[in-house]
Design an enzyme around this catalytic site. Sequence first.
Site, PDB file in Angstrom:
ATOM      1  N   LYS A 188       0.822  -1.211   0.000  1.00 10.94           N
ATOM      2  CA  LYS A 188       0.000   0.000   0.000  1.00 10.94           C
ATOM      3  C   LYS A 188       0.866   1.276   0.000  1.00 10.94           C
ATOM      4  O   LYS A 188       2.069   1.220   0.251  1.00 10.94           O
ATOM      5  CB  LYS A 188      -0.971  -0.025   1.181  1.00 10.94           C
ATOM      6  CG  LYS A 188      -1.930  -1.238   1.125  1.00 10.94           C
ATOM      7  CD  LYS A 188      -2.966  -1.138   0.015  1.00 10.94           C
ATOM      8  CE  LYS A 188      -3.606  -2.454  -0.407  1.00 10.94           C
ATOM      9  NZ  LYS A 188      -4.443  -3.128   0.555  1.00 10.94           N
TER      10      LYS A 188
HETATM   11  C1  LIG Z   1      -5.491  -4.318   0.834  1.00 12.76           C
HETATM   12  C2  LIG Z   1      -6.967  -4.140   0.881  1.00 12.76           C
HETATM   13  C3  LIG Z   1      -7.708  -4.452   2.029  1.00 12.76           C
HETATM   14  C4  LIG Z   1      -7.138  -5.202   3.184  1.00 12.76           C
HETATM   15  O1  LIG Z   1      -6.135  -4.547   3.819  1.00 12.76           O
HETATM   16  P1  LIG Z   1      -5.318  -5.326   4.974  1.00 12.76           P
HETATM   17  O2  LIG Z   1      -4.587  -4.245   5.661  1.00 12.76           O
HETATM   18  O3  LIG Z   1      -4.415  -6.287   4.257  1.00 12.76           O
HETATM   19  O4  LIG Z   1      -6.299  -6.016   5.821  1.00 12.76           O
HETATM   20  C5  LIG Z   1      -9.047  -4.123   2.057  1.00 12.76           C
HETATM   21  N1  LIG Z   1      -9.649  -3.546   1.004  1.00 12.76           N
HETATM   22  C6  LIG Z   1      -8.978  -3.261  -0.134  1.00 12.76           C
HETATM   23  C7  LIG Z   1      -9.698  -2.593  -1.255  1.00 12.76           C
HETATM   24  C8  LIG Z   1      -7.613  -3.573  -0.231  1.00 12.76           C
HETATM   25  O5  LIG Z   1      -6.962  -3.324  -1.372  1.00 12.76           O
END
Ligand SMILES: *Cc1c(COP(=O)(O)O)cnc(C)c1O
Length: 402
Positions: A188
């Site tokens: 991210k």
């Molecule tokens: C990455 C992601 C998540 C989950 O995030 P985590 O921190 O891994 O739990 C949820 N929604 C979307 C759209 C994502 O891309």
Amino acid sequence: MTNPSYLPFNVPEIGDEEIAAVIETMRSGWLTTGARTAAFESDFQRYTGARFALALNSCTAALHLALVALGVGPGDEVITTPLTFCSTVHAIVHTGATPVLADVDENGNLDPQSVEARITPRTKALLPVHLAGLPCQMDELWQLAKRHRLLVVEDAAHAVGTHYRGHHLGAVGASESDAVAYSFYATKNLTTGEGGMVTTNREELFLRMKCLALHGINRDAWNRYSEKGTWFYQVLEVGFKYNLSDLQSAIGIQQLQKLERFTARRRDLASRYQRAFAAIPELECAPEAQEGRHAWHLYLLRLRLDQLRIGRDEVLAQLRERGIGISVHFIPVPLHPVYQELGLRNPCPKAIAMYERMFSLPLYPAMTEEQVDRVIGAVSEIVREHRVAVGVAAPAALANWQ
Ligand SMILES: *Cc1c(COP(=O)(O)O)cnc(C)c1O
């Protein structure tokens, strides 16, 4: 075809500052949730302009916690998008509520008209996802929420740094949402390896989430009694283990300081893709933000399939052959077996059609202009080799005619 070297789809942006902060935390003797997490929360709260921020161990946890703390449960319906990661849907299912899918707009975000059509007396909340970091049509969604008395929880996993109408998501005075959930997963825009944050402007909701995030232990009771030097504390609810460690928060503090720079770099590289692809008629550029600032978590390119002799999967295979990391965001929710078993079959023709022609190209701050140009070159070459020649009908059109 020579393959100079593999270009990864994503590389996390970790510098000496993050490494030093982790070492310092390890030497400090305090590894779990403590002073560094409190500092990360207050930095994040100030950055976004929300009233409260609570650090958690994932965005999945943040979504689940917000829904539970808001009282979403069995018998309720929560409307979300088919173009999302599975955990958005799982967060709803784990509360006992029923996920309901609405279709997407031309940006790949929840379409407010489709949302309105799926509202029933059981609808309790809306869960929009800012796909790629492009803000959803929040005004329209907030209007629906107000009219039908619905809660709004935003999945901002892609959207740390996104602005909507001049403010960060969840900013007090600008946002009508109940909670906004962020992800600090390895890929991210801001990463702590694994991690997340939930922001809210509602104090009672914040306190409930804070309690539920750490087993349901009442920390006021803890503080009150520990002042007297006793070991006493009380468990008030059957809570979760969703807290973020100081090791991770130490990384997050450093990442947050660099986030505006990361976002600017992503925007510059995305513009380079946009300029190049705008000149290729077989391609459709990524949508730009109309009502705010795009965080450019992903660069989503779309093919005009009627002008090409190959489909999305073949384009991806050829990009891989050329050593370019690619991804697809996302395989729509209704196409996964588990949701078919759950009966999650709301028709989403626009999301399915978009999925069939869309894919994600590498986009991260460490990329060089040369690497972006290499991707542009590869995409252009593949398109050129497989475009439908002028005056010749596409295979599909030909089949129809025959
Ligand atoms: C990455 C992601 C998540 C989950 O995030 P985590 O921190 O891994 O739990 C949820 N929604 C979307 C759209 C994502 O891309």
